[in-house]
Design a protein around this motif. Structure first.
Motif, short mmCIF file in Angstrom:
data_model
loop_
_atom_site.label_atom_id
_atom_site.label_comp_id
_atom_site.label_asym_id
_atom_site.label_seq_id
_atom_site.Cartn_x
_atom_site.Cartn_y
_atom_site.Cartn_z
N ALA A 172 -2.01 -13.98 -21.00
CA ALA A 172 -2.30 -14.71 -19.76
C ALA A 172 -1.24 -15.72 -19.35
CB ALA A 172 -3.66 -15.40 -19.88
N THR A 173 -0.36 -16.10 -20.27
CA THR A 173 0.72 -17.00 -19.87
C THR A 173 2.00 -16.24 -19.56
OG1 THR A 173 1.28 -17.38 -22.21
CG2 THR A 173 -0.17 -18.99 -21.14
N GLY A 174 1.97 -14.92 -19.72
CA GLY A 174 3.11 -14.10 -19.32
C GLY A 174 3.16 -13.96 -17.81
N GLN A 175 4.24 -13.40 -17.31
CA GLN A 175 4.41 -13.31 -15.86
C GLN A 175 3.32 -12.47 -15.21
OE1 GLN A 175 8.60 -12.01 -16.20
NE2 GLN A 175 9.11 -13.74 -14.90
N PHE A 176 3.03 -11.31 -15.79
CA PHE A 176 2.02 -10.43 -15.20
C PHE A 176 0.63 -11.03 -15.34
CE2 PHE A 176 -0.91 -6.95 -14.71
CZ PHE A 176 -0.32 -6.13 -13.77
N GLY A 177 0.29 -11.48 -16.55
CA GLY A 177 -1.03 -12.02 -16.78
C GLY A 177 -1.35 -13.21 -15.90
N ALA A 178 -0.38 -14.10 -15.73
CA ALA A 178 -0.58 -15.28 -14.88
C ALA A 178 -0.83 -14.87 -13.44
CB ALA A 178 0.63 -16.21 -14.98
N THR A 194 -1.61 -24.94 -20.49
CA THR A 194 -2.16 -26.20 -19.98
C THR A 194 -2.56 -26.10 -18.52
OG1 THR A 194 -0.79 -27.46 -21.54
CG2 THR A 194 -1.71 -28.66 -19.68
N SER A 195 -1.70 -25.46 -17.72
CA SER A 195 -2.00 -25.37 -16.28
C SER A 195 -3.24 -24.51 -16.03
CB SER A 195 -0.80 -24.80 -15.52
OG SER A 195 -0.49 -23.48 -15.97
N LEU A 196 -3.45 -23.50 -16.85
CA LEU A 196 -4.65 -22.68 -16.71
C LEU A 196 -5.90 -23.48 -17.06
CD1 LEU A 196 -3.41 -19.33 -18.32
CD2 LEU A 196 -3.90 -19.74 -15.90
N ALA A 197 -5.83 -24.23 -18.15
CA ALA A 197 -6.97 -25.05 -18.55
C ALA A 197 -7.29 -26.09 -17.48
CB ALA A 197 -6.68 -25.72 -19.89
N GLU A 198 -6.26 -26.66 -16.87
CA GLU A 198 -6.47 -27.67 -15.84
C GLU A 198 -7.15 -27.09 -14.60
OE1 GLU A 198 -2.54 -29.15 -15.25
OE2 GLU A 198 -2.67 -30.61 -16.91
N ARG A 199 -6.99 -25.78 -14.41
CA ARG A 199 -7.66 -25.12 -13.28
C ARG A 199 -9.09 -24.71 -13.61
NH1 ARG A 199 -3.49 -20.46 -11.65
NH2 ARG A 199 -4.86 -20.19 -9.82
N GLY A 200 -9.48 -24.92 -14.86
CA GLY A 200 -10.84 -24.58 -15.28
C GLY A 200 -10.97 -23.24 -15.96
#
Length: 284
Positions: free
Chosen positions: A8-14, A41-47
């Motif tokens: 999920a932190t890779g280019q495609f997953g994100a 971190t940015s994903l967690a911050e988005r919920g």
């Protein structure tokens, strides 16, 4: 409905997670499976629900997929290790009772002569054995695959390859990720095979012309035999296995392995694919 995305932190997953949120999926209903929590971190911050698991850690994968309804299995980046890694994810999905797996495969995986197709075929076969309904997202080439070599082509005036007059139905990474997101939010998916390629089905010669138009510098395409192109890539500093893989993929282009007029990508995303000129203008 809980949807998990591996890598999920890779280019495609994100990009796939962005696509899910754009299509109305609540961030709290998305599970981001990552190797390094610090990069999420940015994903967690988005919920988004961030869970840590490596493709090579079966126990962590089983914990990460607990309670997941649908899964986007983004193919791993470690060529040569992907079959056992993907099997670990599929086994974890079986244990978790996942109801649907969407897998990012390669265009024409069942017949492709691209060396990367071997691992994709093995994963597709394992998915068929799993009993979990599986959607095969057979992605064509990303236009972004070429961006690293474009500056050198502009500087030298020559783009090299072994694609001959073969056509490439490439598209942007974001287009393919949007298709994956659409599959995951649609009802009635399962046991579907999508051959995904862009609207522009162009040769390397035409690609060089577009680079010329965008950059303002004349770039021409020179076709080389596969072995000569591999040697040139080694001379440019690439490891021999990587050079052989890239030259082999180019030769497969000459045989039509990365071309399609299926229209599957366009049907899923509801529009034409992003023009390569637009992608080049953002990077050149």
């Amino acid at each position: 409905m809980t949807i998990a995305v591996t890598g999920a932190t890779g280019q495609f997953g994100a990009l796939a997670i962005d696509g899910l949120i754009e299509r109305g999926v609540a961030p709290g209903d998305i599970v981001a499976v990552v190797r390094d929590e610090a990069k999420a971190t940015s994903l967690a911050e988005r919920g988004v629900d961030v869970r840590v698991a490596d493709y090579s850690d079966p126990d962590a994968l089983k914990s990460a997929l607990a309670g997941v309804d649908k899964l986007l299995l983004v193919s791993g980046s470690e060529v040569g290790k992907r079959v056992p890694q993907h099997n670990n994810v599929i086994e974890a999905a079986e244990a978790a009772g996942v109801s649907l797996i969407a897998y990012t495969s390669i265009l024409k995986a069942d017949t492709s002569t691209v060396s990367l197709a071997v691992e994709h075929r093995a994963t597709e076969a394992r998915l068929a054995e799993s009993g979990i309904p599986a959607v095969l997202l057979r992605n064509g080439w990303y236009w972004e695959n070429y961006l690293g070599s474009v500056p050198q082509a502009i500087e030298s005036g020559t783009m090299y390859g072994s694609g001959g007059d073969g056509r490439i139905a490439a598209a942007s990474r974001a287009d393919f990720a949007a298709a994956a997101a659409q599959v995951l939010v649609q009802d009635g998916q399962g046991a579907a095979v999508y051959e995904l390629g862009g609207d522009e089905r162009i040769t390397y010669s035409r690609f060089a012309e577009i680079v010329s138009e965008v950059s303002g510098s004349t770039v021409t395409y020179t076709n080389l035999p596969e072995s000569d192109y591999a040697a040139a890539l080694v001379g440019a500093g690439l490891p021999e296995p990587v050079a052989q893989m890239l030259a082999g993929a180019d030769a497969a282009i000459s045989r039509g392995d990365l071309d399609t007029d299926s229209g599957d990508l366009q049907s899923l995303i509801g529009r034409a694919s992003t023009p390569v000129e637009e992608i080049l203008r953002k990077s050149v």
